[in-house]
Design a protein around this motif. Structure first.
Motif, short mmCIF file in Angstrom:
data_model
loop_
_atom_site.label_atom_id
_atom_site.label_comp_id
_atom_site.label_asym_id
_atom_site.label_seq_id
_atom_site.Cartn_x
_atom_site.Cartn_y
_atom_site.Cartn_z
N GLY A 1 13.38 -46.41 -37.91
CA GLY A 1 14.05 -47.05 -36.78
C GLY A 1 15.36 -46.36 -36.48
N GLU A 2 16.43 -47.11 -36.33
CA GLU A 2 17.77 -46.59 -36.03
C GLU A 2 17.80 -45.77 -34.73
OE1 GLU A 2 20.25 -47.50 -37.80
OE2 GLU A 2 19.36 -48.17 -39.69
N PRO A 3 17.22 -46.22 -33.63
CA PRO A 3 17.21 -45.39 -32.42
C PRO A 3 18.59 -45.22 -31.80
CG PRO A 3 16.36 -47.59 -31.93
CD PRO A 3 16.51 -47.50 -33.42
N TYR A 4 19.39 -46.28 -31.77
CA TYR A 4 20.67 -46.19 -31.08
C TYR A 4 21.66 -45.32 -31.86
CZ TYR A 4 18.47 -50.21 -28.90
OH TYR A 4 17.58 -51.05 -28.28
N GLU A 5 21.69 -45.53 -33.17
CA GLU A 5 22.59 -44.72 -34.01
C GLU A 5 22.23 -43.25 -33.91
OE1 GLU A 5 22.22 -48.86 -35.76
OE2 GLU A 5 20.88 -47.36 -34.88
N THR A 6 20.91 -42.97 -33.91
CA THR A 6 20.46 -41.58 -33.87
C THR A 6 20.74 -40.94 -32.52
OG1 THR A 6 18.69 -42.18 -35.41
CG2 THR A 6 18.48 -40.06 -34.28
N GLY B 1 14.44 -46.21 -19.66
CA GLY B 1 15.33 -45.06 -19.47
C GLY B 1 15.39 -44.12 -20.66
N HIS B 2 15.39 -44.68 -21.87
CA HIS B 2 15.50 -43.82 -23.05
C HIS B 2 14.30 -42.87 -23.19
CE1 HIS B 2 19.04 -45.86 -24.05
NE2 HIS B 2 18.54 -46.88 -24.73
N GLY B 3 13.17 -43.26 -22.62
CA GLY B 3 12.01 -42.38 -22.67
C GLY B 3 12.17 -41.13 -21.85
N PHE B 4 13.11 -41.16 -20.89
CA PHE B 4 13.33 -39.99 -20.02
C PHE B 4 14.25 -38.96 -20.67
CE2 PHE B 4 14.85 -37.95 -15.99
CZ PHE B 4 13.60 -37.51 -15.56
N LEU B 5 14.91 -39.33 -21.75
CA LEU B 5 15.73 -38.37 -22.48
C LEU B 5 14.87 -37.34 -23.19
CD1 LEU B 5 18.52 -40.42 -24.31
CD2 LEU B 5 18.87 -38.60 -22.64
N ASP B 6 15.30 -36.09 -23.17
CA ASP B 6 14.59 -35.08 -23.95
C ASP B 6 14.59 -35.47 -25.42
OD1 ASP B 6 13.56 -32.09 -24.10
OD2 ASP B 6 15.04 -32.35 -25.70
N ALA B 7 15.64 -36.14 -25.86
CA ALA B 7 15.75 -36.52 -27.27
C ALA B 7 14.66 -37.51 -27.69
CB ALA B 7 17.13 -37.14 -27.54
N LEU C 1 23.13 -41.71 -30.37
CA LEU C 1 24.56 -41.48 -30.21
C LEU C 1 25.02 -40.29 -31.05
CD1 LEU C 1 27.23 -42.30 -28.98
CD2 LEU C 1 27.53 -43.97 -30.85
N ALA C 2 24.55 -40.23 -32.31
CA ALA C 2 24.93 -39.12 -33.18
C ALA C 2 24.43 -37.79 -32.61
CB ALA C 2 24.36 -39.34 -34.59
N ARG C 3 23.22 -37.81 -32.06
CA ARG C 3 22.66 -36.58 -31.49
C ARG C 3 23.42 -36.16 -30.25
NH1 ARG C 3 16.25 -35.28 -31.43
NH2 ARG C 3 16.28 -33.38 -30.20
N ASP D 1 25.22 -32.65 -29.86
CA ASP D 1 24.86 -31.76 -28.76
C ASP D 1 26.09 -31.41 -27.92
OD1 ASP D 1 22.28 -31.85 -29.60
OD2 ASP D 1 21.58 -33.25 -28.07
N LEU D 2 26.99 -32.38 -27.72
CA LEU D 2 28.20 -32.12 -26.96
C LEU D 2 29.04 -31.05 -27.65
CD1 LEU D 2 30.20 -32.80 -24.69
CD2 LEU D 2 31.14 -34.59 -26.16
N ASP D 3 29.23 -31.19 -28.95
CA ASP D 3 29.99 -30.20 -29.70
C ASP D 3 29.36 -28.82 -29.61
OD1 ASP D 3 31.70 -32.21 -30.46
OD2 ASP D 3 30.77 -32.53 -32.42
#
Length: 672
Positions: free
Chosen positions: A645-650, A408-414, A652-654, A658-660
């Motif tokens: 690394g740090e995929p999950y932290e990145t 699923g994460h591969g489908f994110l534009d991020a 979530l932060a992104r 993006d929401l803001d």
């Protein structure tokens, strides 16, 4: 304390048995300057205009405007930083936003350099280089793309004024899909049918001013515009355009005259070869191969790093009390995952090497053409057509393959992988639809086969060298039973060359039997693929052996396996239907006995066992192999493919950032 994902990636780098920096230098050798690229990227990374993260949230209008700002800033940086042309091109590529400006550099200026006379080059090349004019290459039409001979735009010579008069006589003659034409271009190289004294002389090239250099308005007699959004929102900043001509007059001096020429009284000087005007298209195909290869390299870098950090499911084979019991397993360690990624990594290496070869071949051809020697034109056209179809399809399929492996994460534009897929997807169509080019590759191969049968001892070109396996023809089926047999370069080359030769011979028999060429288009696909793979396999064997090979210049055993063995064995595996059909290999004997040993395996099972063994050996090298591509985090622009690394932290932060930003954009629009 680093996260588990960071620790996993760090540990993966500890298992690498070679220096990725050494391999990076070899990959860049002869085509790119890795250190220069880093310097250029540092400049771009520091400027807001080149920021990538916001693009997904822009409208098409905003993307177009941002693309124009990027184009302008790149030109300013050339002056501020004293960049030479090579550095500028590196910056244009590293900006990672397809722009109309790209078409000026890869489609317009090279045609001016290759097809203009010395006198014309003296006038126009400095204007191109200094961006006094911005150009596009206007070949395809609303009703015609690959069939250049049937283009409808006309250019009729008027000897009374020594001018050519351009017209778009039908709706289908409208120039269409032209990158840079919609907004940016001031000039265009137009493919049009030359008419002299009522005679149709076929397609020729003409330099036409499209827009005023004062206020950028369209010149008299020219209609033009943008053709609209593309699939998946891809290439949103490229102003692909359309244009029509109504009695547009240009001076006689603006017919590109390196090879063909019209004198003042309308006398025609024929070019030495009727396909010389296609040189611009060949150049674009040639440079596409290397460019596409690096795009696949970027995708596999992201996917490989992420899948080393991702853990999913505990190992059910472990018992309570055993080391690792209850700990989720790294996704990359599942054969169903690494057997998908490793072939794509090896393809990236092979395609990068092929891109260098194609560039060298094109420049050799262009050098010869400048003096009227067209002897390399047919070979260059055959190789560029075959590689264009094979590499573009391989990259598009490969990028999507590694995206799916990411879940699923591969489908994110991020993740960054989806953007690569969207932008490269049309490569299988533009600069020659792949299925049309398959026909051209097959037709060229049939000519080589005919020549070979007439004179078996004739010197074969690189694109037809596979035919040498037919003289003398080996005894078939080949006796192959041990997995290690497939590590033999001689056997690898023999298998893939026989497959190409027999497939081509089958097509020749169908033609001889009276089948119409139009009925054989589907048959040509496999023939084209076979002869192109034979060319690549031979090239890979040459690339890693001998004094000029990679091994003798510092690369190690694992690099050799990626550059040659893994790619070739996967190629052979995909060719198994043909290898069995033509009797090159014998089917494996059926056995229901689970105790059957490898010594009694048939060829097919031996091949699969060797592939599995090789993949397990390369698994500890995967992170090093993608690190060797040398991409920095800014270039990848991926929340999940970061070096540390740090995929999950990145992610979530992104998402929060993006929401803001989106809330701010909505509020700003409410007040407008």
């Amino acid at each position: 304390m680093p996260s588990q994902s960071t620790i996993d990636l760090q540990n993966a780098r500890k298992t690498v048995s070679f220096d990725p920096k050494v391999l990076n230098r070899l990959l860049n050798e002869g085509s790119r300057d890795g250190e220069m690229r880093k310097r250029v990227v540092e400049v771009l990374e520091s400027e807001e205009v080149f920021a990538k993260g916001k693009r997904a949230y822009m409208s098409r209008k905003e993307r177009m405007a941002a693309g124009l700002r990027i184009s302008r800033r790149l030109m300013e940086l050339c002056d501020e930083k004293g960049w030479d042309y090579t550095e500028y091109l590196e910056a244009l590529a590293s900006a990672d936003e397809p722009l109309g400006l790209n078409l000026h550099e890869v489609a317009f200026q090279p045609v001016i350099a290759a097809q203009c006379s010395d006198e014309q080059q003296a006038i126009w090349l400095p204007k191109c280089m200094n961006h006094e004019i911005l150009g596009c290459y206007m070949q395809t039409e609303l009703g015609h793309g690959s069939n250049v001979q049937q283009l409808e735009t006309t250019s009729t010579y008027d000897p009374s004024t020594e001018e050519f008069v351009l017209n778009s006589p039908t709706v289908s003659s409208t120039k269409w899909w032209i990158g840079g034409l919609g907004i940016l271009a001031t000039h265009g190289v137009v493919q049009a049918r030359l008419f002299l004294k009522g005679r149709d002389m076929g397609p020729h090239l003409f330099l036409v001013q499209l827009r005023s250099l004062e206020d950028h308005s369209l010149m008299p007699g020219i209609e033009a515009g943008e053709i609209g959004p593309k699939v998946h929102g891809a290439m949103a900043a490229v102003d692909n355009g359309w244009a029509r001509f109504s009695s547009v007059r240009i001076p006689r001096s603006q017919m590109l005259a390196r090879f063909a020429h019209v004198s003042s009284d309308g006398t025609y000087s024929k070019p030495p070869h009727d396909k010389l005007a296609y040189g611009g298209m060949i150049f674009i195909r040639a440079q596409m191969i290397g460019s596409l290869a690096w795009r696949l390299a970027k995708a596999v870098t992201i996917s490989t790093r992420y899948l080393h950090t991702r853990r999913q499911f505990a190992n059910p084979e472990l018992q309570k009390g055993e080391a690792g019991y209850g700990v989720e397993r790294q996704v990359i360690t599942y054969p169903g995952v690494y057997m998908r990624l490793l072939p794509q990594i090896s393809r990236a290496y092979v395609f990068i090497t092929a891109g260098k070869d194609m560039a060298d071949l094109y420049h050799s051809m262009a050098s010869q053409l400048s003096s009227g020697d067209a002897s390399l034109l047919a070979e260059t056209h055959a190789v560029s057509s075959g590689l264009k179809t094979y590499v573009s399809a391989g990259v598009v399929d490969g990028v999507e393959n590694v995206r799916r492996a990411m879940g699923g994460h591969g489908f994110l534009d991020a993740s960054g992988v989806g953007r690569i897929f969207a932008n490269e997807l049309p490569s299988v169509t533009y600069e020659g639809d792949n299925y049309i080019l398959h026909l051209q590759v097959a037709r060229s191969a049939l000519k080589s086969l005919s020549t070979f049968f007439a004179t078996p001892t004739t010197t074969l070109s690189p694109s037809s060298a596979y035919l040498s396996v037919l003289h003398p023809l080996p005894s078939l089926p080949l006796a192959v039973f041990a997995p290690s047999s497939f590590l033999s370069p001689a056997l690898q080359l023999q298998l893939i060359s026989l497959r190409a030769s027999f497939g081509l011979a089958r097509l020749a028999r169908l033609v001889q039997s009276g089948k119409k060429w139009s009925e054989l288009s589907h048959e040509c696909v496999e023939v084209s693929k076979g002869v192109t793979e034979a060319f690549l396999v031979r090239r890979m064997l040459e690339a890693v052996e001998g004094q000029a090979g990679l091994l003798s210049r510092g690369a190690g055993k694992k690099e050799q396996e990626v550059l040659r063995t893994l790619y070739i064995l996967h190629t052979i595996e995909s060719a198994l239907p043909s290898l069995l059909e033509f009797g090159i290999l014998a089917p494996s004997p059926p056995s229901l006995d689970p105790s059957t040993t490898s010594s009694s395996l048939g060829a097919l099972e031996a091949l699969r066992e060797q592939l599995s063994s090789l993949a397990k050996q390369l698994l500890p090298e995967m992170v090093g192999l993608v690190d060797a591509f040398g991409f920095g985090d800014w270039e990848l622009d991926s929340a999940v493919g970061r070096y540390d690394g740090e995929p999950y932290e990145t992610m979530l932060a992104r998402a929060k950032k993006d929401l803001d930003a989106n809330v701010g954009n909505v509020e700003a629009r409410k007040t407008m």
